[in-house]
Design a protein around this motif. Structure first.
Motif, PDB file in Angstrom:
ATOM      1  N   MET A 128       0.834  -1.207   0.000  1.00  0.00           N
ATOM      2  CA  MET A 128       0.000   0.000   0.000  1.00  0.00           C
ATOM      3  C   MET A 128       0.869   1.259   0.000  1.00  0.00           C
ATOM      4  SD  MET A 128      -3.104   1.069  -0.055  1.00  0.00           S
ATOM      5  CE  MET A 128      -4.113   2.486   0.310  1.00  0.00           C
ATOM      6  N   GLU A 129       1.918   1.256   0.852  1.00  0.00           N
ATOM      7  CA  GLU A 129       2.800   2.412   0.929  1.00  0.00           C
ATOM      8  C   GLU A 129       3.519   2.646  -0.400  1.00  0.00           C
ATOM      9  OE1 GLU A 129       6.691   3.996   3.455  1.00  0.00           O
ATOM     10  OE2 GLU A 129       5.617   2.188   4.071  1.00  0.00           O
ATOM     11  N   LYS A 130       3.922   1.554  -1.064  1.00  0.00           N
ATOM     12  CA  LYS A 130       4.614   1.666  -2.347  1.00  0.00           C
ATOM     13  C   LYS A 130       3.689   2.240  -3.413  1.00  0.00           C
ATOM     14  CE  LYS A 130       7.729  -0.896  -5.353  1.00  0.00           C
ATOM     15  NZ  LYS A 130       8.378  -2.215  -5.619  1.00  0.00           N
ATOM     16  N   SER A 131       2.407   1.806  -3.422  1.00  0.00           N
ATOM     17  CA  SER A 131       1.456   2.337  -4.400  1.00  0.00           C
ATOM     18  C   SER A 131       1.199   3.818  -4.164  1.00  0.00           C
ATOM     19  CB  SER A 131       0.142   1.555  -4.348  1.00  0.00           C
ATOM     20  OG  SER A 131      -0.492   1.700  -3.085  1.00  0.00           O
ATOM     21  N   ASN A 132       1.103   4.232  -2.904  1.00  0.00           N
ATOM     22  CA  ASN A 132       0.940   5.656  -2.576  1.00  0.00           C
ATOM     23  C   ASN A 132       2.128   6.466  -3.077  1.00  0.00           C
ATOM     24  OD1 ASN A 132      -1.493   5.174  -1.330  1.00  0.00           O
ATOM     25  ND2 ASN A 132      -0.627   5.054   0.731  1.00  0.00           N
ATOM     26  N   TYR A 133       3.306   5.878  -2.957  1.00  0.00           N
ATOM     27  CA  TYR A 133       4.528   6.534  -3.417  1.00  0.00           C
ATOM     28  C   TYR A 133       4.447   6.837  -4.908  1.00  0.00           C
ATOM     29  CZ  TYR A 133       9.584   6.993  -4.311  1.00  0.00           C
ATOM     30  OH  TYR A 133      10.809   7.434  -4.687  1.00  0.00           O
ATOM     31  N   TYR A 134       3.987   5.884  -5.690  1.00  0.00           N
ATOM     32  CA  TYR A 134       3.878   6.084  -7.137  1.00  0.00           C
ATOM     33  C   TYR A 134       2.760   7.055  -7.489  1.00  0.00           C
ATOM     34  CZ  TYR A 134       7.183   2.257  -7.836  1.00  0.00           C
ATOM     35  OH  TYR A 134       8.316   1.478  -7.827  1.00  0.00           O
ATOM     36  N   ILE A 135       1.669   7.029  -6.726  1.00  0.00           N
ATOM     37  CA  ILE A 135       0.582   7.986  -6.959  1.00  0.00           C
ATOM     38  C   ILE A 135       1.071   9.405  -6.746  1.00  0.00           C
ATOM     39  CG2 ILE A 135      -1.647   8.807  -6.075  1.00  0.00           C
ATOM     40  CD1 ILE A 135      -2.355   5.863  -5.510  1.00  0.00           C
ATOM     41  N   ILE A 136       1.811   9.623  -5.657  1.00  0.00           N
ATOM     42  CA  ILE A 136       2.378  10.947  -5.368  1.00  0.00           C
ATOM     43  C   ILE A 136       3.287  11.394  -6.503  1.00  0.00           C
ATOM     44  CG2 ILE A 136       3.975  12.197  -3.850  1.00  0.00           C
ATOM     45  CD1 ILE A 136       2.897  10.444  -1.550  1.00  0.00           C
ATOM     46  N   PHE A 137       4.134  10.485  -6.958  1.00  0.00           N
ATOM     47  CA  PHE A 137       5.066  10.784  -8.047  1.00  0.00           C
ATOM     48  C   PHE A 137       4.320  11.229  -9.310  1.00  0.00           C
ATOM     49  CE2 PHE A 137       7.196   9.323 -11.908  1.00  0.00           C
ATOM     50  CZ  PHE A 137       8.433   9.929 -11.796  1.00  0.00           C
ATOM     51  N   LEU A 138       3.299  10.469  -9.686  1.00  0.00           N
ATOM     52  CA  LEU A 138       2.563  10.757 -10.922  1.00  0.00           C
ATOM     53  C   LEU A 138       1.757  12.047 -10.828  1.00  0.00           C
ATOM     54  CD1 LEU A 138       1.356   7.146 -11.856  1.00  0.00           C
ATOM     55  CD2 LEU A 138       3.139   8.506 -12.993  1.00  0.00           C
ATOM     56  N   LEU A 139       1.129  12.306  -9.662  1.00  0.00           N
ATOM     57  CA  LEU A 139       0.360  13.538  -9.492  1.00  0.00           C
ATOM     58  C   LEU A 139       1.268  14.764  -9.567  1.00  0.00           C
ATOM     59  CD1 LEU A 139      -2.125  12.551  -6.630  1.00  0.00           C
ATOM     60  CD2 LEU A 139      -2.693  13.036  -9.020  1.00  0.00           C
ATOM     61  N   TYR A 140       2.397  14.701  -8.893  1.00  0.00           N
ATOM     62  CA  TYR A 140       3.359  15.804  -8.911  1.00  0.00           C
ATOM     63  C   TYR A 140       3.826  16.055 -10.345  1.00  0.00           C
ATOM     64  CZ  TYR A 140       7.387  18.584  -7.224  1.00  0.00           C
ATOM     65  OH  TYR A 140       8.298  19.576  -6.975  1.00  0.00           O
ATOM     66  N   LEU A 141       4.213  14.982 -11.028  1.00  0.00           N
ATOM     67  CA  LEU A 141       4.732  15.113 -12.386  1.00  0.00           C
ATOM     68  C   LEU A 141       3.664  15.614 -13.339  1.00  0.00           C
ATOM     69  CD1 LEU A 141       7.257  14.665 -14.115  1.00  0.00           C
ATOM     70  CD2 LEU A 141       6.445  12.345 -14.565  1.00  0.00           C
ATOM     71  N   PHE A 142       2.432  15.152 -13.184  1.00  0.00           N
ATOM     72  CA  PHE A 142       1.360  15.554 -14.099  1.00  0.00           C
ATOM     73  C   PHE A 142       1.035  17.036 -13.957  1.00  0.00           C
ATOM     74  CE2 PHE A 142      -3.106  16.263 -15.135  1.00  0.00           C
ATOM     75  CZ  PHE A 142      -3.177  15.742 -16.407  1.00  0.00           C
ATOM     76  N   PHE A 143       0.825  17.496 -12.704  1.00  0.00           N
ATOM     77  CA  PHE A 143       0.378  18.874 -12.511  1.00  0.00           C
ATOM     78  C   PHE A 143       1.507  19.885 -12.688  1.00  0.00           C
ATOM     79  CE2 PHE A 143      -3.205  16.772 -10.384  1.00  0.00           C
ATOM     80  CZ  PHE A 143      -4.251  17.470 -10.948  1.00  0.00           C
ATOM     81  N   LEU A 144       2.699  19.566 -12.223  1.00  0.00           N
ATOM     82  CA  LEU A 144       3.794  20.530 -12.317  1.00  0.00           C
ATOM     83  C   LEU A 144       4.658  20.312 -13.553  1.00  0.00           C
ATOM     84  CD1 LEU A 144       4.777  20.747  -8.544  1.00  0.00           C
ATOM     85  CD2 LEU A 144       3.565  22.446  -9.914  1.00  0.00           C
ATOM     86  N   GLY A 145       4.779  19.068 -13.987  1.00  0.00           N
ATOM     87  CA  GLY A 145       5.585  18.799 -15.171  1.00  0.00           C
ATOM     88  C   GLY A 145       4.931  19.275 -16.454  1.00  0.00           C
ATOM     89  N   PHE A 146       3.605  19.263 -16.488  1.00  0.00           N
ATOM     90  CA  PHE A 146       2.874  19.716 -17.679  1.00  0.00           C
ATOM     91  C   PHE A 146       2.300  21.113 -17.502  1.00  0.00           C
ATOM     92  CE2 PHE A 146       2.553  15.035 -18.289  1.00  0.00           C
ATOM     93  CZ  PHE A 146       3.165  14.972 -19.538  1.00  0.00           C
ATOM     94  N   ARG A 147       2.812  21.864 -16.540  1.00  0.00           N
ATOM     95  CA  ARG A 147       2.314  23.222 -16.344  1.00  0.00           C
ATOM     96  C   ARG A 147       2.700  24.100 -17.528  1.00  0.00           C
ATOM     97  NH1 ARG A 147       7.038  23.121 -13.230  1.00  0.00           N
ATOM     98  NH2 ARG A 147       8.461  24.875 -13.586  1.00  0.00           N
ATOM     99  N   GLY A 148       1.881  25.134 -17.716  1.00  0.00           N
ATOM    100  CA  GLY A 148       2.192  26.098 -18.760  1.00  0.00           C
ATOM    101  C   GLY A 148       3.159  27.142 -18.246  1.00  0.00           C
ATOM    102  N   TYR A 149       2.961  28.376 -18.638  1.00  0.00           N
ATOM    103  CA  TYR A 149       3.877  29.458 -18.264  1.00  0.00           C
ATOM    104  C   TYR A 149       3.386  30.079 -16.959  1.00  0.00           C
ATOM    105  CZ  TYR A 149       5.223  28.576 -23.043  1.00  0.00           C
ATOM    106  OH  TYR A 149       5.631  27.954 -24.189  1.00  0.00           O
ATOM    107  N   VAL A 150       3.799  29.445 -15.873  1.00  0.00           N
ATOM    108  CA  VAL A 150       3.318  29.800 -14.531  1.00  0.00           C
ATOM    109  C   VAL A 150       4.471  30.367 -13.711  1.00  0.00           C
ATOM    110  CG1 VAL A 150       2.290  28.915 -12.401  1.00  0.00           C
ATOM    111  CG2 VAL A 150       1.575  27.981 -14.623  1.00  0.00           C
ATOM    112  N   GLY A 151       4.184  31.409 -12.922  1.00  0.00           N
ATOM    113  CA  GLY A 151       5.183  31.965 -12.023  1.00  0.00           C
ATOM    114  C   GLY A 151       5.693  33.315 -12.493  1.00  0.00           C
TER     115      GLY A 151
END
Length: 357
Positions: free
Chosen positions: A1-24
């Motif tokens: 369960m902990e390992k699956s949560n780890y991958y979920i966190i990784f994918l959510l972070y990468l999806f929202f921040l890795g695919f961000r547009g011109y932010v900041g």
């Protein structure tokens, strides 16, 4: 369960921040530098980078990514991918609750570092990965990591003496004397930087004198007074002091992160004269919150108290993150969908700052 949560966190972070547009607020500077940089080819040389004033290590890093695929959005994705890998390696090594630690990490400084101060982020990440070498007393790999960090951002120079400083207890009495004095300076709006720091930076010359001109002479002062941040800093100082021995007993490495929190709190007080400098200096040690704050859960033996504490931490994090991103500068865009181009976002940022004047 902990390992699956780890991958979920990784994918959510990468999806929202890795695919961000011109932010900041700083994206356009990096965007323009990226467009200017040459790719690696038979005619490439360091001379081609001489006209760009930012640190050469980061320029080489950008050039490498650009040589793979010449698109700024690709660079943002790869940069985010590298960052989240480093963050999760660090948190898995030192955190008792990776999900809660990541929430604290993003709230206390990571989100702004991810979207704005990209060079600082690299030097911070290299330092936190080198902390294990402080524990192991291995000077050479520690220096290797942080000299690379110094090539990414000049602020990393403050990390070099930490090998000898942060693995020894500062001591509660010493901390509280300095902390009380620092808060007197903060609340009293006592301007000590222009007296003590400016001549020193002037003697160093070069980039450090430029930093003096950019930060110390801007007149951009902090928001003084009894703010939410002030009371949160007091609360953190009191909690760590109250549970000091118990926190140290949890893990041998905790003394390193307690010291980093103490440094964070003291730097904010003593550098509060200039808001941008206070933020830049304290954020060099913001990662320590992500290790220590979640550990309080295990010091509260009653389950209901643990739940209440986690709820409070999450609520404060949501409020603080919302306060930081609730401006046109941080309006979220994704390159996966319809989004504004770089120049349109730049105009929005300029209009926002003009409106503040």
């Amino acid at each position: 369960m902990e390992k699956s949560n780890y991958y979920i966190i990784f994918l959510l972070y990468l999806f929202f921040l890795g695919f961000r547009g011109y932010v900041g607020s700083d994206f356009f500077m990096y965007y323009e530098v990226f467009q200017y940089l040459p790719v690696f080819d038979g005619k490439w040389s360091f001379q081609l980078l001489s006209d760009v004033t930012i640190e050469k290590g980061f320029l080489l890093y950008m050039t490498l990514v650009k040589s793979i695929f010449n698109d700024y959005s690709f660079f943002v994705f790869i940069n985010t991918f590298v960052n989240i890998i480093c963050i999760l390696v660090f948190l898995r090594r030192y955190s008792s609750n990776v999900a809660l630690s990541l929430i604290v990490f993003l709230e206390i400084g990571g989100l702004i570092f991810e979207t704005d101060v990209l060079r600082n982020m690299k030097s911070v990440l290299l330092f936190i990965l080198s902390i294990k070498y402080i524990e192991q007393r291995r000077l050479l790999p520690f220096l290797t990591f942080n000299l690379i960090g110094l090539s990414m951002h000049s602020s990393a120079i403050i990390y070099l003496p930490m090998y000898w400083l942060i693995n020894r207890p500062i001591g509660l009495k010493t901390f509280w004397v300095l902390f009380i004095l620092g808060n007197i300076i903060y609340l009293g709006k006592i301007h000590i930087l222009s007296i003590a720091v400016t001549p020193f930076l002037g003697l160093l010359g070069g980039r450090f004198e430029l930093l003096s001109n950019n930060y110390l002479d801007t007149g951009i002062v902090s928001d003084y007074g009894f703010t939410m941040g002030f009371f949160l800093r007091i609360a953190v100082a009191v909690m760590i002091s109250y549970y000091y021995e118990r926190i140290k007993a949890l893990h041998s490495y905790n003394i390193i992160f307690i010291n980093c929190i103490f440094i964070y709190l003291l730097l904010f007080c003593y550098f509060s004269e200039i808001r941008i400098l206070a933020i830049r200096m304290t954020n060099l040690f913001f990662f320590s919150y992500a290790v220590i704050i979640p550990q309080f859960v295990y010091l509260f033996r009653v389950r209901s108290n643990q739940i209440i504490y986690i709820g409070i931490v999450c609520l404060i994090s949501i409020l603080k993150v919302n306060g930081k991103i609730n401006t046109p500068i941080y309006e979220y865009d994704s390159v996966l969908f319809e989004h504004k181009d770089a120049y349109e976002r730049k105009i929005n940022i300029d209009d926002f700052y003009i409106g503040l004047e």
